[in-house]
Motif scaffolding. Structure first.
Motif, PDB file in Angstrom:
ATOM      1  N   PHE A  27       9.682 -31.223  15.941  1.00  0.00           N
ATOM      2  CA  PHE A  27       9.192 -31.125  14.564  1.00  0.00           C
ATOM      3  C   PHE A  27       9.679 -29.851  13.880  1.00  0.00           C
ATOM      4  O   PHE A  27       9.910 -29.832  12.671  1.00  0.00           O
ATOM      5  CB  PHE A  27       7.665 -31.167  14.538  1.00  0.00           C
ATOM      6  CG  PHE A  27       7.060 -32.458  15.019  1.00  0.00           C
ATOM      7  CD1 PHE A  27       7.616 -33.678  14.661  1.00  0.00           C
ATOM      8  CD2 PHE A  27       5.936 -32.452  15.840  1.00  0.00           C
ATOM      9  CE1 PHE A  27       7.059 -34.869  15.105  1.00  0.00           C
ATOM     10  CE2 PHE A  27       5.373 -33.643  16.282  1.00  0.00           C
ATOM     11  CZ  PHE A  27       5.938 -34.857  15.915  1.00  0.00           C
ATOM     12  N   GLY A  53       3.050 -33.371  13.684  1.00  0.00           N
ATOM     13  CA  GLY A  53       4.005 -32.747  12.786  1.00  0.00           C
ATOM     14  C   GLY A  53       3.657 -31.285  12.622  1.00  0.00           C
ATOM     15  O   GLY A  53       2.601 -30.822  13.069  1.00  0.00           O
ATOM     16  N   THR A  81       7.153 -22.033  10.045  1.00  0.00           N
ATOM     17  CA  THR A  81       6.070 -22.901  10.487  1.00  0.00           C
ATOM     18  C   THR A  81       4.744 -22.165  10.354  1.00  0.00           C
ATOM     19  O   THR A  81       4.598 -21.036  10.844  1.00  0.00           O
ATOM     20  CB  THR A  81       6.291 -23.339  11.945  1.00  0.00           C
ATOM     21  OG1 THR A  81       7.507 -24.080  12.021  1.00  0.00           O
ATOM     22  CG2 THR A  81       5.149 -24.198  12.437  1.00  0.00           C
TER      23      THR A  81
END
Length: 426
Positions: A176, A136, A144
């Motif tokens: 993800f 993940g 991110t």
């Protein structure tokens, strides 16, 4: 922007094959702290389904990485090539007073992948974390900022200013991070095997464009030749009925084909019946995609490894100053994505169109026929097939005019038809 000292690394790269290892080396050399995660623990792990062909466009990257001497020592074959067409063979040769043609190498991934991964692990600033799979990504404020992973000691969490997906066409990092893929169906399938004692004329790569079927034979390191068949899916039932028989019959019927029955097959026949072309946005806030994660093209063109290396270099050049100077990483990622699109989108568009398993279109007929008849046009074709030049330069007005003039000189002769191989009888 969070300060670098609040992160475990400057960059986390998921995938330690060609693209990921190359990016790790080049980023670390530019001063970044890199975590290189590889889900497989075996240091000899390598990709099996591959053309094992490094396009000449990748030579500058191999040179920057310092891998050229090691490739030569390992027996990599400089990749000259000839291509069969209905108009005869296209055989690019250097001009009498000109430089040699650009080249890179044919080398099996079982040789290349461990070599470049070992090179990465020995680069100061790179931590190779074998046996670690990304499960993940960590997101904060729409960006991110790290990954969740599992490794030999269980789950772990790593943070960085940049996460790189070098994890293949089905990229977990892209999934993800919510980066969708645009897909194009491939109406061909492919099977290949490795042989010893299979001589090829002049010891160079041969490709056959049979409209719509394609095949190639490529000499590799250690005296191994890879022979691939890439037929229209209309032939798939015969291959499913008798894979070995259909494969061998296909190769036997190739015009001026290799003496397959006199060779020793050293691997099983393997391949894929469904290999769509994928493309994704190469950059998003906190995330970059390289190699097949960003763009998966048709394997018949042998561009995957070359583009993996190029995209790794483009990324390192774009983001390293921001990573090491506390600059705007996301702005650098936008520049990287723009360069990736500018360099490869045109090639991918043509590949997706040809993946429809159609005969040559008028422009292709013009350029391939002229290249089979004229040395200068053959060199021009070589530059495009090597991905040294893009579609706009390949089909520029001067090249089209020259191709037309070449073909006009051959006007009046018989118009050759495409070569269609007989369908195997199940």
């Amino acid at each position: 922007m969070t300060a670098p000292e609040d992160h475990d690394y400057d960059v986390i790269i998921s995938g330690a094959s060609v693209a990921g290892s190359a990016a790790a080396i080049m980023l670390a050399r530019r001063g970044a702290r890199v975590a290189l995660l590889e889900r497989r623990s075996d240091p000899a792990a390598h990709k099996v389904l591959c053309t094992h062909y490094l396009q000449p466009c990748s030579y500058p990257v191999l040179d920057e990485l310092g891998l050229v001497p090691a490739l030569e020592k390992a027996g990599a074959v400089r990749n000259e090539a000839r291509w069969y067409t209905r108009w005869g063979w296209i055989e690019p040769k250097a001009a009498p007073s000109g430089p040699e043609l650009p080249y890179a190498y044919n080398i099996r991934r079982s040789t290349l992948d461990p070599m470049i991964r070992s090179h990465a692990s020995g680069t100061p600033g790179v931590d190779l974390l074998a046996g670690h799979a990304v499960t993940g990504v960590i997101r904060e404020a729409g960006r991110t900022v790290g990954v969740h992973a599992t490794g030999p000691d269980g789950p772990t969490e790593l943070r960085a200013r940049l996460v790189v997906g070098a994890d293949g066409k089905d990229s977990p990092v892209a999934r993800f991070a919510g980066i969708p893929a645009k897909s194009h169906e491939n109406e061909r399938f492919s099977y290949f095997a490795h042989f010893r004692n299979l001589p090829l004329r002049d010891g160079i790569t041969h490709s056959w464009f049979l409209e719509p079927d394609v095949a190639y034979a490529m000499p590799n390191d250690d005296g191994v030749t890879v022979v691939a068949v890439i037929p229209d899916k209309k032939r798939l039932p015969a291959f499913r009925e008798d894979l070995e028989g259909a494969y061998l019959d296909f190769v036997r019927a190739l015009p001026d084909g290799p003496a397959i029955d006199a060779a020793e097959r050293i691997t099983k026949i393997t391949g894929t019946v469904n290999y769509p072309l994928h493309s994704r946005r190469a950059g998003a806030p906190g995330v970059a995609l390289i190699g097949d994660a960003a763009l998966t093209s048709d394997p018949l063109w042998g561009v995957g490894v070359g583009w993996a290396l190029q995209s790794a270099q483009w990324l390192a050049e774009a983001v390293a100053p921001a990573l090491t100077g506390r600059g705007d990483v996301d702005r650098a990622l936008t520049a990287y994505a723009r360069r990736h699109r500018r360099g490869l989108a045109g090639h991918q568009h043509l590949a997706a169109d040809y993946a429809k398993a159609r005969p040559f279109n008028p422009f292709e007929r013009l350029m391939f026929s002229a290249a089979a008849r004229d040395a200068g046009m053959a060199r021009h074709m070589h530059l495009f097939a090597s991905r040294i030049i893009g579609p706009l330069r390949f089909l520029n007005p001067v090249a089209l005019a020259r191709a037309s003039a070449v073909n006009l000189r051959h006007r009046g002769g018989p118009s050759p038809a495409p070569v269609h191989l007989p369908h195997p009888t199940p």
